[in-house]
Design an enzyme around this catalytic site. Structure first.
Site, PDB file in Angstrom:
ATOM      1  CD  GLU A  35      -2.998  -1.141   0.312  1.00 37.99           C
ATOM      2  OE1 GLU A  35      -3.191  -0.094  -0.340  1.00 37.99           O
ATOM      3  OE2 GLU A  35      -3.698  -2.166   0.171  1.00 37.99           O
ATOM      4  CE1 TYR A 185     -17.612 -15.543  -8.115  1.00 42.41           C
ATOM      5  CE2 TYR A 185     -16.959 -15.056 -10.371  1.00 42.41           C
ATOM      6  CZ  TYR A 185     -17.938 -15.119  -9.382  1.00 42.41           C
ATOM      7  OH  TYR A 185     -19.234 -14.779  -9.676  1.00 42.41           O
ATOM      8  CE1 TYR A 195     -12.395 -13.709 -11.715  1.00 43.62           C
ATOM      9  CE2 TYR A 195     -12.266 -16.093 -11.731  1.00 43.62           C
ATOM     10  CZ  TYR A 195     -11.918 -14.883 -11.180  1.00 43.62           C
ATOM     11  OH  TYR A 195     -11.067 -14.856 -10.101  1.00 43.62           O
TER      12      TYR A 195
HETATM   13  P1  NAD Z   1      -8.177  -6.898  -3.168  1.00 45.36           P
HETATM   14  O1  NAD Z   1      -7.753  -6.070  -4.319  1.00 45.36           O
HETATM   15  O2  NAD Z   1      -9.218  -6.348  -2.258  1.00 45.36           O
HETATM   16  O3  NAD Z   1      -6.897  -7.247  -2.235  1.00 45.36           O
HETATM   17  C1  NAD Z   1      -5.657  -7.569  -2.750  1.00 45.36           C
HETATM   18  C2  NAD Z   1      -4.605  -7.557  -1.666  1.00 45.36           C
HETATM   19  O4  NAD Z   1      -3.344  -7.918  -2.254  1.00 45.36           O
HETATM   20  C3  NAD Z   1      -4.386  -6.204  -0.978  1.00 45.36           C
HETATM   21  O5  NAD Z   1      -4.128  -6.404   0.401  1.00 45.36           O
HETATM   22  C4  NAD Z   1      -3.098  -5.675  -1.642  1.00 45.36           C
HETATM   23  O6  NAD Z   1      -2.339  -4.790  -0.844  1.00 45.36           O
HETATM   24  C5  NAD Z   1      -2.357  -6.986  -1.829  1.00 45.36           C
HETATM   25  N1  NAD Z   1      -1.301  -6.911  -2.835  1.00 45.36           N
HETATM   26  C6  NAD Z   1      -1.419  -6.676  -4.172  1.00 45.36           C
HETATM   27  N2  NAD Z   1      -0.204  -6.724  -4.757  1.00 45.36           N
HETATM   28  C7  NAD Z   1       0.683  -7.007  -3.777  1.00 45.36           C
HETATM   29  C8  NAD Z   1       2.090  -7.200  -3.741  1.00 45.36           C
HETATM   30  N3  NAD Z   1       2.843  -7.133  -4.845  1.00 45.36           N
HETATM   31  N4  NAD Z   1       2.663  -7.445  -2.539  1.00 45.36           N
HETATM   32  C9  NAD Z   1       1.947  -7.519  -1.402  1.00 45.36           C
HETATM   33  N5  NAD Z   1       0.600  -7.370  -1.383  1.00 45.36           N
HETATM   34  C10 NAD Z   1      -0.009  -7.112  -2.547  1.00 45.36           C
HETATM   35  O7  NAD Z   1      -8.568  -8.301  -3.759  1.00 45.36           O
HETATM   36  P2  NAD Z   1      -9.687  -9.402  -3.421  1.00 45.36           P
HETATM   37  O8  NAD Z   1     -10.837  -9.195  -4.332  1.00 45.36           O
HETATM   38  O9  NAD Z   1      -9.925  -9.513  -1.961  1.00 45.36           O
HETATM   39  O10 NAD Z   1      -8.945 -10.706  -3.960  1.00 45.36           O
HETATM   40  C11 NAD Z   1      -8.187 -11.559  -3.123  1.00 45.36           C
HETATM   41  C12 NAD Z   1      -8.277 -12.979  -3.651  1.00 45.36           C
HETATM   42  O11 NAD Z   1      -9.647 -13.407  -3.581  1.00 45.36           O
HETATM   43  C13 NAD Z   1      -7.844 -13.119  -5.116  1.00 45.36           C
HETATM   44  O12 NAD Z   1      -7.211 -14.351  -5.286  1.00 45.36           O
HETATM   45  C14 NAD Z   1      -9.190 -13.123  -5.857  1.00 45.36           C
HETATM   46  O13 NAD Z   1      -9.123 -13.774  -7.095  1.00 45.36           O
HETATM   47  C15 NAD Z   1     -10.031 -13.905  -4.851  1.00 45.36           C
HETATM   48  N6  NAD Z   1     -11.495 -13.773  -5.031  1.00 45.36           N
HETATM   49  C16 NAD Z   1     -12.073 -12.544  -5.122  1.00 45.36           C
HETATM   50  C17 NAD Z   1     -13.448 -12.444  -5.323  1.00 45.36           C
HETATM   51  C18 NAD Z   1     -14.136 -11.110  -5.447  1.00 45.36           C
HETATM   52  O14 NAD Z   1     -15.305 -11.072  -5.876  1.00 45.36           O
HETATM   53  N7  NAD Z   1     -13.501 -10.021  -5.078  1.00 45.36           N
HETATM   54  C19 NAD Z   1     -14.236 -13.604  -5.397  1.00 45.36           C
HETATM   55  C20 NAD Z   1     -13.623 -14.833  -5.259  1.00 45.36           C
HETATM   56  C21 NAD Z   1     -12.239 -14.908  -5.074  1.00 45.36           C
END
Ligand code: NAD
Length: 354
Positions: A35, A185, A195
């Site tokens: 961040e 997902y 997706y």
């Molecule tokens: P998000 O964008 O809210 O969070 C991503 C996190 O990764 C943040 O904490 C960010 O700081 C961190 N991050 C990114 N790059 C980084 C790096 N280089 N080093 C350290 N930290 C880093 O994402 P999210 O939607 O919560 O997704 C998280 C997981 O959940 C992913 O694998 C996503 O595919 C999965 N997912 C998301 C959903 C959805 O609808 N949002 C649904 C199912 C699964």
């Protein structure tokens, strides 16, 4: 669940996992994220403030919490985490891998990979919401090149997850019976071309294969295990960037709410941690070995509601027949806007330290 490492801990599912582990189980947590801190008149990024709040409440409630704000893909992140775990924590019982990133610098080769959100094999046309103007538009996405598929798998696939587990194993920092979980997902057919069958879906297939390898490794070495949890679609920074998904996220919550089934990130992760990961909980999986937290989203009656309304949505009726305004509010709330109980006229310190 005494010691938990969360990679991608500042927003979305990672933050919710960290909250569930800390306040649900009293776990000591190490959170890793990437961040931007405040810089002069420029505020920090939302996840920075989320983490500052997490630490404030953890301190108040006597919960150990450590964090690292750096690139989790790097070798330096793994080395630094090992040092914190060795000195300030104890062997880790659970590693949550919840990174969502557009880019990865490979730690061994220095090569830069960019992830893309594109269909694979053929173009995909559907409708989406142009979030800048709030209009329903047709969108055609050209298929990804082979290079783009490879790069997306390099960023969002399982390689870095495996590197983390290998690094922790090599340092002897995983507890007997240690578990690890990554998030995925699947979603309904309307989103498959972009997706499940798209570039990101190829990366998620790689995550599935990695989970199987890690499961074998952890089982052999520590009687541990590795899982993929298929979570429901929620509004996060990552999901809102996927074409077509904002429209889907304007239709899904009303279909779930009508049945008393809606969950945000916190409710999902609370259910995951208590029903699947807590002590004594039995982990039930689908035929591919995945935990299915998307069971409510994927119910036939819920999906039928969405498929019925989907073709009717136009710019004119968007706000009447979908929950687009709730989607927008939720998106803005990710960045701290439009939250109840906040006096937006009051001065506030933006230069917060972690
Ligand atoms: P998000 O964008 O809210 O969070 C991503 C996190 O990764 C943040 O904490 C960010 O700081 C961190 N991050 C990114 N790059 C980084 C790096 N280089 N080093 C350290 N930290 C880093 O994402 P999210 O939607 O919560 O997704 C998280 C997981 O959940 C992913 O694998 C996503 O595919 C999965 N997912 C998301 C959903 C959805 O609808 N949002 C649904 C199912 C699964």
């Amino acid at each position: 669940m005494r010691n938990v490492l969360v990679i991608g801990a500042s927003t979305g599912y990672g933050l919710a996992s960290r909250i569930a582990a800390a306040w649900g189980f009293g776990a000591r947590t190490l959170g890793i994220f990437f961040e931007r801190p405040a810089d002069g008149v420029k505020t920090a990024s939302a996840g920075f403030y989320n983490t500052a709040a997490f630490h404030e409440f953890a301190r108040r409630d006597g919960l150990f919490a450590a964090c690292m704000n750096l690139d989790a893909f790097s070798d330096a992140a793994k080395a630094q985490a090992a040092e914190i775990i060795r000195k300030e924590m104890a062997p880790i019982d659970l590693v949550v891998y919840s990174l969502a990133s557009p880019r990865r610098v490979h730690p061994r080769t220095g090569q830069v990979f960019n992830s893309t959100l594109k269909p694979v094999g053929k173009p995909f046309t559907n409708k989406t919401i142009d979030l800048d103007v709030g209009k329903v538009m047709p969108v055609t996405l050209e298929p990804a090149s082979e290079q783009e598929v490879t790069e997306t798998v390099a960023v969002m696939g399982g390689e870095d997850w495996e590197m983390w587990i290998d690094a922790l194993l090599a340092e002897g920092l995983l507890a007997p019976g240690a578990r690890t979980i990554a998030y995925s997902y699947i979603g309904p057919e309307v989103t498959w071309p972009i997706y499940r069958d798209g570039t990101i879906g190829q990366a998620k297939k790689d995550v599935d294969a990695t989970a199987q390898r890690l499961n074998t490794k952890l089982k052999t070495k520590l009687d541990g295990s590795a899982y993929v949890s298929v979570n429901k679609a929620v509004v996060t920074q990552a999901s809102s960037a996927i074409p077509v998904v904002p429209l889907y996220l304007s239709l899904l919550p009303p279909a779930l709410k009508a049945r008393g089934l809606d969950e945000g990130t916190i409710e999902q992760m609370r259910r995951l941690f208590f029903d699947f990961l807590g002590e004594g909980a039995k982990i039930s999986t689908d035929e591919a070995g995945r935990i299915r937290m998307d069971d409510r989203e994927m119910r036939m009656d819920v999906q039928t509601d969405i498929t019925r309304v989907w073709p009717q949505v136009t710019t004119e009726n968007l706000r009447q027949i979908t929950a687009y305004e709730d989607f927008q509010r939720e998106f803005r709330s990710l960045f701290g806007f439009e939250l109840e109980g906040v006096d937006y006229d009051a001065p506030v310190e933006t230069d917060v330290q972690l």
